[in-house]
Design an enzyme around this catalytic site. Sequence first.
Site, mmCIF file in Angstrom:
data_model
loop_
_atom_site.group_PDB
_atom_site.id
_atom_site.type_symbol
_atom_site.label_atom_id
_atom_site.label_comp_id
_atom_site.label_asym_id
_atom_site.label_seq_id
_atom_site.Cartn_x
_atom_site.Cartn_y
_atom_site.Cartn_z
ATOM 1 C CE LYS A 1 -3.767 -2.352 2.437
ATOM 2 N NZ LYS A 1 -4.789 -2.257 1.386
ATOM 3 C CD GLU B 1 -10.330 -6.944 8.889
ATOM 4 O OE1 GLU B 1 -10.727 -7.364 7.789
ATOM 5 O OE2 GLU B 1 -9.716 -7.651 9.711
ATOM 6 C CG ASP C 1 -6.730 -13.284 9.992
ATOM 7 O OD1 ASP C 1 -6.345 -13.933 9.007
ATOM 8 O OD2 ASP C 1 -7.536 -12.342 9.917
ATOM 9 C CG HIS D 1 -1.705 -7.726 7.604
ATOM 10 N ND1 HIS D 1 -0.960 -8.125 6.515
ATOM 11 C CD2 HIS D 1 -2.959 -8.189 7.379
ATOM 12 C CE1 HIS D 1 -1.737 -8.794 5.680
ATOM 13 N NE2 HIS D 1 -2.941 -8.854 6.186
#
Length: 527
Positions: A215, A249, A268, A273
């Site tokens: 990104k 999220e 996860d 990340h």
Amino acid sequence: MGDSKDPKELLAADRSGTFECSTMPKLEPCAIVIFGATGDLTSRKLFPALYKLYASEDMPDGFVIMGVGRTEYGDDAFRDKMREALEEFAPNFDHDLWHKLASRLYYHTLEYDELDGYKSLEKRLQEIDKSEKANGETQGNRLFYLAVPPELYTTIANHLGDAGLAAPGQESGWPRIVVEKPFGHDLPSARELDAALHRSFSESQIFRIDHYLAKETVQNILMLRFANAIFEPLWNRNYIDYVSIIAAESLGVGHRAGYYDTAGVLRDMFQNHMMQLLALSAMSPPSSFHADRVRDEKTRVYRSLRPFDVEREFKDLVLGQYMSGTVHGEKVPAYRKEKNVPEDSNTPTFAMLRAYLDNWRWQGVPFYITSGKRLADKVSRIVVQFKEIPHSMLRGVVEQSIEQNKLFLGIYPDEVIHMYFMAKQPAPLLCLSPVYMHYGFKESGIGPELEAYEKVLLDCIMGDQMLFWRQDGVELTWGFLTPILEMCDDCGTMERHLHRYKAGSWGPNEACELHPGFFADVTTSTS
């Protein structure tokens, strides 16, 4: 005395020609072989990204795309499936362009655990390479993308090696393998996966994808820090109060419930990340902008992580699980009512971790790392809170408090750099208020914008590992998280420590007790 000129014109003239980007290097031809080509990842992400790269003329002159899977398809049926995927997921779909791309698409059926299928795949790639004179030969270069469940990584990697597809070709062709996270589910399994990959591939051939790193705002964290003299002198414990790293999220688990209930938010999101964002926020300047030098500095950050104090249990950790609620005006079920989730599941869907780095730069500065599902909105950002000014000459002069400076690095939905600082209001009395400096990447209009998967695919073809995990980083982050995971798995009172939060909220109240600034960090507008 000469004519006076507008300072803006002088600045523009001084800058003219100084910010031109170097041209894209010529890419080597290759065959892009996608295992799991009939799956959701290929349809939603990979093939639309390849189509956009082809439309923007960023693909090599010579390339083919070979879909591989267990489903019985011929070349034409696979082409039809990919056309349907583009019509649904690729904006500005061009039928004329599609017909040109379709001639480069092929499909090969095999069973992942049968070696003969890989041998016939190698034979077919050689035949296609020889027949692709008009499109340019692929010269034996192979990019193997594993868009399959993680439990198949070892099987596919081993069979690629046994079939001779992992070794460089006689005419200097290169093979590379691309794997998606998760890289194991704990430290022992991560090491087992690495051993399986290295049985056939060298480290330089292995690309462990974390699409977050592609990104634009994430890449610009390093540029913001190391290409500007104003930030790096302040980027330490002397001036920074805390750093907050947030990936919120609004979606639930969706079709991933089967995987998610065995993983939870820590496996996860945190091992990959969130740890990458931590490293980019905290690392020291590398000696050069080279993949291994940058990853060396990330590794030093992971080595500096203070081991989690298991004896204190949840003093530095808040876990939560969402209940039913309303998200964006839509009623949604509780996690335990999601399809394929056990009704007594204690899998956390929210986590806030307070971490410390035991090194000279960051000693004593807390890093609040937060991620969760079914929150009020989808927000990804890094917030750097600077310390209060040590002495105020304005004490007793202004009534309001002087707020601390705060820097926002927006990743989603706003790709921005946004900084608050104090300034005098235009008024007769001395009144201060926070104002902000703002830069939006999408507003700059400089150069074509690449989505995350487009960027990582290009880097794989170029062989640039800058945005990919290295095994030592994988092991160090699992080494830090595994005691936490074991504590949660072994805790007989997990139900008591798993705080419920309403879907559509910003998580359990206990998160704001651990980090009082969390609500302001996640809700402050940067648009």
